[in-house]
Design a protein around this motif. Structure first.
Motif, PDB file in Angstrom:
ATOM      1  N   ASP A  16       0.830  -1.209   0.000  1.00  0.00           N
ATOM      2  CA  ASP A  16       0.000   0.000   0.000  1.00  0.00           C
ATOM      3  C   ASP A  16       0.865   1.260   0.000  1.00  0.00           C
ATOM      4  O   ASP A  16       0.600   2.206  -0.740  1.00  0.00           O
ATOM      5  N   LYS A  17       1.906   1.260   0.825  1.00  0.00           N
ATOM      6  CA  LYS A  17       2.815   2.407   0.888  1.00  0.00           C
ATOM      7  C   LYS A  17       3.546   2.583  -0.451  1.00  0.00           C
ATOM      8  O   LYS A  17       3.670   3.702  -0.954  1.00  0.00           O
ATOM      9  N   ALA A  18       4.013   1.491  -1.029  1.00  0.00           N
ATOM     10  CA  ALA A  18       4.685   1.571  -2.326  1.00  0.00           C
ATOM     11  C   ALA A  18       3.725   2.079  -3.400  1.00  0.00           C
ATOM     12  O   ALA A  18       4.086   2.929  -4.219  1.00  0.00           O
ATOM     13  N   ALA A  19       2.485   1.577  -3.395  1.00  0.00           N
ATOM     14  CA  ALA A  19       1.498   2.026  -4.376  1.00  0.00           C
ATOM     15  C   ALA A  19       1.232   3.511  -4.224  1.00  0.00           C
ATOM     16  O   ALA A  19       1.142   4.246  -5.227  1.00  0.00           O
ATOM     17  N   ASP A  20       1.120   3.980  -2.982  1.00  0.00           N
ATOM     18  CA  ASP A  20       0.895   5.414  -2.752  1.00  0.00           C
ATOM     19  C   ASP A  20       2.024   6.257  -3.336  1.00  0.00           C
ATOM     20  O   ASP A  20       1.795   7.360  -3.839  1.00  0.00           O
ATOM     21  N   PHE A  21       3.256   5.738  -3.280  1.00  0.00           N
ATOM     22  CA  PHE A  21       4.396   6.438  -3.871  1.00  0.00           C
ATOM     23  C   PHE A  21       4.181   6.638  -5.374  1.00  0.00           C
ATOM     24  O   PHE A  21       4.358   7.739  -5.894  1.00  0.00           O
ATOM     25  N   GLY A  27       1.789   9.652 -10.907  1.00  0.00           N
ATOM     26  CA  GLY A  27       0.447   9.778 -11.473  1.00  0.00           C
ATOM     27  C   GLY A  27      -0.274   8.473 -11.733  1.00  0.00           C
ATOM     28  O   GLY A  27      -1.244   8.437 -12.485  1.00  0.00           O
ATOM     29  N   ALA A  28       0.167   7.389 -11.114  1.00  0.00           N
ATOM     30  CA  ALA A  28      -0.521   6.104 -11.275  1.00  0.00           C
ATOM     31  C   ALA A  28      -1.891   6.176 -10.606  1.00  0.00           C
ATOM     32  O   ALA A  28      -2.135   7.026  -9.746  1.00  0.00           O
ATOM     33  N   THR A  29      -2.762   5.281 -11.022  1.00  0.00           N
ATOM     34  CA  THR A  29      -4.059   5.147 -10.367  1.00  0.00           C
ATOM     35  C   THR A  29      -4.206   3.696  -9.899  1.00  0.00           C
ATOM     36  O   THR A  29      -3.779   2.765 -10.579  1.00  0.00           O
ATOM     37  N   ILE A  30      -4.792   3.540  -8.734  1.00  0.00           N
ATOM     38  CA  ILE A  30      -5.012   2.200  -8.191  1.00  0.00           C
ATOM     39  C   ILE A  30      -6.270   1.631  -8.819  1.00  0.00           C
ATOM     40  O   ILE A  30      -7.333   2.249  -8.773  1.00  0.00           O
ATOM     41  N   SER A  31      -6.136   0.465  -9.427  1.00  0.00           N
ATOM     42  CA  SER A  31      -7.292  -0.163 -10.062  1.00  0.00           C
ATOM     43  C   SER A  31      -7.879  -1.280  -9.208  1.00  0.00           C
ATOM     44  O   SER A  31      -9.048  -1.620  -9.363  1.00  0.00           O
ATOM     45  N   ARG A  32      -7.082  -1.828  -8.294  1.00  0.00           N
ATOM     46  CA  ARG A  32      -7.602  -2.916  -7.467  1.00  0.00           C
ATOM     47  C   ARG A  32      -6.663  -3.195  -6.296  1.00  0.00           C
ATOM     48  O   ARG A  32      -5.447  -3.117  -6.440  1.00  0.00           O
ATOM     49  N   ARG A  33      -7.261  -3.493  -5.170  1.00  0.00           N
ATOM     50  CA  ARG A  33      -6.496  -3.940  -3.993  1.00  0.00           C
ATOM     51  C   ARG A  33      -7.024  -5.313  -3.594  1.00  0.00           C
ATOM     52  O   ARG A  33      -8.230  -5.496  -3.458  1.00  0.00           O
ATOM     53  N   ASP A  34      -6.122  -6.258  -3.418  1.00  0.00           N
ATOM     54  CA  ASP A  34      -6.468  -7.584  -2.930  1.00  0.00           C
ATOM     55  C   ASP A  34      -5.749  -7.770  -1.602  1.00  0.00           C
ATOM     56  O   ASP A  34      -4.522  -7.872  -1.586  1.00  0.00           O
ATOM     57  N   PRO A  35      -6.496  -7.809  -0.477  1.00  0.00           N
ATOM     58  CA  PRO A  35      -5.814  -7.939   0.816  1.00  0.00           C
ATOM     59  C   PRO A  35      -5.107  -9.279   1.011  1.00  0.00           C
ATOM     60  O   PRO A  35      -4.158  -9.366   1.774  1.00  0.00           O
ATOM     61  N   GLY A  39      -1.779 -15.520  -0.339  1.00  0.00           N
ATOM     62  CA  GLY A  39      -0.934 -15.401   0.841  1.00  0.00           C
ATOM     63  C   GLY A  39      -0.294 -14.057   1.081  1.00  0.00           C
ATOM     64  O   GLY A  39       0.470 -13.906   2.029  1.00  0.00           O
ATOM     65  N   ALA A  40      -0.585 -13.053   0.251  1.00  0.00           N
ATOM     66  CA  ALA A  40       0.003 -11.725   0.463  1.00  0.00           C
ATOM     67  C   ALA A  40      -0.909 -10.662  -0.139  1.00  0.00           C
ATOM     68  O   ALA A  40      -1.634 -10.927  -1.107  1.00  0.00           O
ATOM     69  N   PRO A  41      -0.862  -9.449   0.413  1.00  0.00           N
ATOM     70  CA  PRO A  41      -1.638  -8.366  -0.202  1.00  0.00           C
ATOM     71  C   PRO A  41      -1.065  -8.015  -1.568  1.00  0.00           C
ATOM     72  O   PRO A  41       0.127  -8.203  -1.825  1.00  0.00           O
ATOM     73  N   ASN A  42      -1.930  -7.510  -2.446  1.00  0.00           N
ATOM     74  CA  ASN A  42      -1.522  -7.143  -3.800  1.00  0.00           C
ATOM     75  C   ASN A  42      -2.271  -5.869  -4.195  1.00  0.00           C
ATOM     76  O   ASN A  42      -3.464  -5.748  -3.927  1.00  0.00           O
ATOM     77  N   VAL A  43      -1.561  -4.937  -4.805  1.00  0.00           N
ATOM     78  CA  VAL A  43      -2.176  -3.711  -5.302  1.00  0.00           C
ATOM     79  C   VAL A  43      -1.880  -3.614  -6.790  1.00  0.00           C
ATOM     80  O   VAL A  43      -0.736  -3.781  -7.212  1.00  0.00           O
ATOM     81  N   ARG A  44      -2.917  -3.371  -7.580  1.00  0.00           N
ATOM     82  CA  ARG A  44      -2.759  -3.212  -9.022  1.00  0.00           C
ATOM     83  C   ARG A  44      -2.929  -1.748  -9.377  1.00  0.00           C
ATOM     84  O   ARG A  44      -3.861  -1.087  -8.914  1.00  0.00           O
ATOM     85  N   LEU A  45      -2.015  -1.254 -10.221  1.00  0.00           N
ATOM     86  CA  LEU A  45      -2.050   0.148 -10.630  1.00  0.00           C
ATOM     87  C   LEU A  45      -1.982   0.251 -12.144  1.00  0.00           C
ATOM     88  O   LEU A  45      -1.468  -0.654 -12.815  1.00  0.00           O
ATOM     89  N   ILE A  54       1.936  -4.641  -7.370  1.00  0.00           N
ATOM     90  CA  ILE A  54       2.847  -4.643  -6.224  1.00  0.00           C
ATOM     91  C   ILE A  54       2.314  -5.651  -5.222  1.00  0.00           C
ATOM     92  O   ILE A  54       1.200  -5.506  -4.722  1.00  0.00           O
ATOM     93  N   ARG A  55       3.113  -6.666  -4.958  1.00  0.00           N
ATOM     94  CA  ARG A  55       2.706  -7.738  -4.052  1.00  0.00           C
ATOM     95  C   ARG A  55       3.513  -7.674  -2.778  1.00  0.00           C
ATOM     96  O   ARG A  55       4.702  -7.359  -2.777  1.00  0.00           O
ATOM     97  N   GLY A  56       2.856  -8.019  -1.677  1.00  0.00           N
ATOM     98  CA  GLY A  56       3.530  -8.120  -0.393  1.00  0.00           C
ATOM     99  C   GLY A  56       4.380  -9.379  -0.314  1.00  0.00           C
ATOM    100  O   GLY A  56       4.414 -10.201  -1.239  1.00  0.00           O
ATOM    101  N   ILE A  57       5.045  -9.518   0.803  1.00  0.00           N
ATOM    102  CA  ILE A  57       5.940 -10.652   1.020  1.00  0.00           C
ATOM    103  C   ILE A  57       5.127 -11.805   1.609  1.00  0.00           C
ATOM    104  O   ILE A  57       4.446 -11.642   2.620  1.00  0.00           O
ATOM    105  N   ARG A  58       5.207 -12.951   0.977  1.00  0.00           N
ATOM    106  CA  ARG A  58       4.539 -14.158   1.483  1.00  0.00           C
ATOM    107  C   ARG A  58       5.416 -14.821   2.546  1.00  0.00           C
ATOM    108  O   ARG A  58       6.650 -14.707   2.493  1.00  0.00           O
ATOM    109  N   PRO A  59       4.808 -15.540   3.472  1.00  0.00           N
ATOM    110  CA  PRO A  59       5.609 -16.231   4.498  1.00  0.00           C
ATOM    111  C   PRO A  59       6.631 -17.195   3.892  1.00  0.00           C
ATOM    112  O   PRO A  59       7.664 -17.457   4.505  1.00  0.00           O
TER     113      PRO A  59
END
Length: 134
Positions: A16-21, A27-35, A39-45, A54-59
């Motif tokens: 989320d922080k990386a996507a906000d950057f 000027g990117a726009t967020i098209s989808r967030r998958d919590p 196994g990890a959060p994912n943000v599509r821009l 942008i995907r989070g770190i999986r265990p």
């Protein structure tokens, strides 16, 4: 068989922080967030015509520390801009580290900026309406 560019996928401990950057500075726009996507959060821009995930770190991910120099593999991704000087100035005023340039590269000017998780983004000048990637 035809291939078409799909997306660039980045890893981040805080997607989320990386996507906000990328929203704030490029000027990117967020098209989808998958919590929880496998196994990890994912943000599509969307960044222009580019899909950026942008995907989070999986265990189960084994992360390594960033290198102190160049690495084998993907070095950076480039963004063609229609106002090079204004873009470079805006990114520098926002505190982004310009790690190379601005400088000439053939008929174009380029500058490389450090983004979250050591991702490099190259800003490329459009000359006479022709982007370098054309």
């Amino acid at each position: 068989m035809a291939f078409h560019f799909g997306h660039i996928h980045l890893l981040s401990p805080d997607p989320d922080k990386a996507a906000d950057f990328y929203v704030k500075h490029l000027g990117a726009t967020i098209s989808r967030r998958d919590p929880d996507l496998a196994g990890a959060p994912n943000v599509r821009l969307k960044l222009g015509s580019l899909s950026l995930f942008i995907r989070g770190i999986r265990p189960t991910d084994r992360m390594v520390p960033p290198p102190n120099g160049k690495i084998h593999g993907v070095d950076h991704f480039g963004l063609d801009v229609d106002d090079f000087d204004a873009t470079v100035e805006r990114l520098q005023k926002a505190g982004l580290a310009c790690v190379d340039g601005p400088r000439k590269a053939g008929a174009y000017r380029v500058a490389f900026f450090q983004c979250p998780e050591n991702v490099l983004v190259e800003v490329l000048e459009i000359v006479d309406g022709k982007p370098p990637s054309a």
